[in-house]
Design an enzyme around this catalytic site. Structure first.
Site, short mmCIF file in Angstrom:
data_model
loop_
_atom_site.label_atom_id
_atom_site.label_comp_id
_atom_site.label_asym_id
_atom_site.label_seq_id
_atom_site.Cartn_x
_atom_site.Cartn_y
_atom_site.Cartn_z
N HIS A 116 0.96 -1.43 0.36
CA HIS A 116 0.85 0.26 0.03
C HIS A 116 0.74 1.30 -0.27
CE1 HIS A 116 -3.86 -2.49 1.52
NE2 HIS A 116 -3.26 -2.57 0.53
N GLU A 213 -7.40 -10.98 18.51
CA GLU A 213 -8.98 -11.59 17.93
C GLU A 213 -9.04 -11.99 16.49
OE1 GLU A 213 -10.34 -8.15 20.26
OE2 GLU A 213 -10.91 -9.76 19.34
N1 APR Z 1 0.09 -8.19 17.76
C1 APR Z 1 -1.12 -8.79 16.44
N2 APR Z 1 -2.68 -8.19 16.03
C2 APR Z 1 -2.95 -6.90 16.84
C3 APR Z 1 -2.60 -6.58 17.59
C4 APR Z 1 -0.87 -6.97 17.41
N3 APR Z 1 -0.56 -6.43 19.16
N4 APR Z 1 -3.03 -5.33 17.75
C5 APR Z 1 -4.32 -5.10 17.25
N5 APR Z 1 -4.17 -6.64 16.53
C6 APR Z 1 -5.08 -6.76 15.05
C7 APR Z 1 -6.27 -6.37 15.07
O1 APR Z 1 -7.15 -7.57 16.10
C8 APR Z 1 -6.49 -6.97 13.71
O2 APR Z 1 -7.87 -7.49 13.72
O3 APR Z 1 -4.14 -5.62 14.32
C9 APR Z 1 -5.77 -5.86 13.19
C10 APR Z 1 -6.05 -4.67 12.35
O4 APR Z 1 -6.39 -4.65 11.72
P1 APR Z 1 -6.96 -3.52 11.06
O5 APR Z 1 -6.68 -2.13 12.09
O6 APR Z 1 -8.07 -3.43 9.69
O7 APR Z 1 -5.55 -3.35 10.17
P2 APR Z 1 -5.27 -3.81 8.62
O8 APR Z 1 -5.47 -5.10 8.38
O9 APR Z 1 -3.71 -3.88 8.35
O10 APR Z 1 -5.76 -3.44 7.23
C11 APR Z 1 -5.83 -2.89 5.57
O11 APR Z 1 -7.61 -1.39 5.64
O12 APR Z 1 -7.72 0.66 6.27
C12 APR Z 1 -6.65 -0.05 5.14
O13 APR Z 1 -4.80 0.35 3.89
C13 APR Z 1 -5.60 0.19 4.84
O14 APR Z 1 -3.92 -1.00 5.13
C14 APR Z 1 -4.95 -0.96 5.85
C15 APR Z 1 -5.98 -1.70 5.22
#
Ligand code: APR
Length: 239
Positions: A116, A213
């Protein structure tokens, strides 16, 4: 866990996908879930080509704020454990990240695809030239291109924009040919990244997820570790 450790140790081709959860332990907010960026901001107002066309200064102010935030953060243990895994696997390893914070590269990951983009870089709206942004405390947006003089935009992929086709082919090839695939810290809802774990599994890979989660990918995983990224990786990789 022992089976997963053995499978990962034996695998010659390993593909890893990371999301915002890997950077959570560096103090960088995720997008979804409690305290996530999309709780306080609306993607449609800040992370789309339309939002940028409507109000480029507002979009650049948000990205400049995120840029200062990521430059004040440090890679965490999870980033370094992935560098360790890359060093063990060599050419058979590829790390694909959805994260735009640049922390994998700062930790030393080299066999890395930033699917991204990266908010520490800007891209010229006219000639497409890319450059690193100046130090965060000296950066006043918007940046201008030192080749053609036009305004530059954040070097990221916005909602509604397409990923580079060659990059996507490389990434899909890595997951389609992996013997072991790790999906760490992503909610697995944004395509095409969300399908990579499924692609690896359908091609016969041993699929491991690390996330505190459950996600839509969890039922498909051979092992879905309910753990933070650094703890899950330590359990999988370290002796
Ligand atoms: N270790 C591992 N996982 C974690 C932790 C941690 N310490 N803390 C939170 N999480 C998990 C959450 O449970 C969640 O499933 O990380 C995940 C984060 O999810 P999102 O916030 O949706 O992030 P991501 O999956 O990277 O989003 C994908 O969406 O908004 C767009 O472009 C943006 O790249 C991003 C894409």
């Amino acid at each position: 866990m022992d089976v997963a450790r053995a499978k990962l140790r034996a695998a010659r081709r390993v593909a890893v996908l990371t999301g915002a959860g890997v950077s959570a332990e560096s103090g960088i907010p995720t997008f979804r879930g409690s305290g996530g960026l999309w709780e306080g901001f609306r993607p449609g107002e800040l992370a789309t080509p339309q939002a940028y066309a409507r109000d480029p200064d507002k979009v650049w102010r948000w990205y400049a704020w995120r840029y200062r935030q990521v430059m004040a953060a440090e890679p965490n243990r999870a980033h370094y454990l992935l560098v360790e895994l890359e060093e063990k696997k060599g050419d058979g390893f590829l790390l694909v990240t959805q994260n735009v914070d640049g922390l994998h590269a700062r930790a030393g990951s080299r066999r890395l695809v930033e699917l991204h983009g990266n908010i520490t870089r800007a891209r010229c709206e006219s000639c497409g030239k890319r450059r690193q942004l100046p130090p965060a405390n000296e950066f006043a947006p918007p940046p201008f291109c030192d080749s053609c003089g036009d305004r530059m935009r954040p070097d990221v992929v916005w909602f509604g924009e397409f990923l580079d086709a060659a990059l996507l082919a490389q990434v899909e090839g890595a997951f389609g040919g992996a013997e072991a695939a790790l999906v760490i810290g992503t909610s697995a809802v944004v395509e095409p990244a969300a399908s990579l774990g499924r692609l690896a599994k359908s091609a016969g890979a041993y699929l491991i997820e690390i996330n505190p989660e459950p996600t839509p990918l969890s039922p498909l995983a051979d092992l879905s570790l309910r753990a933070k990224a650094s703890r899950g990786l330590r359990a999988l990789i370290q002796q």
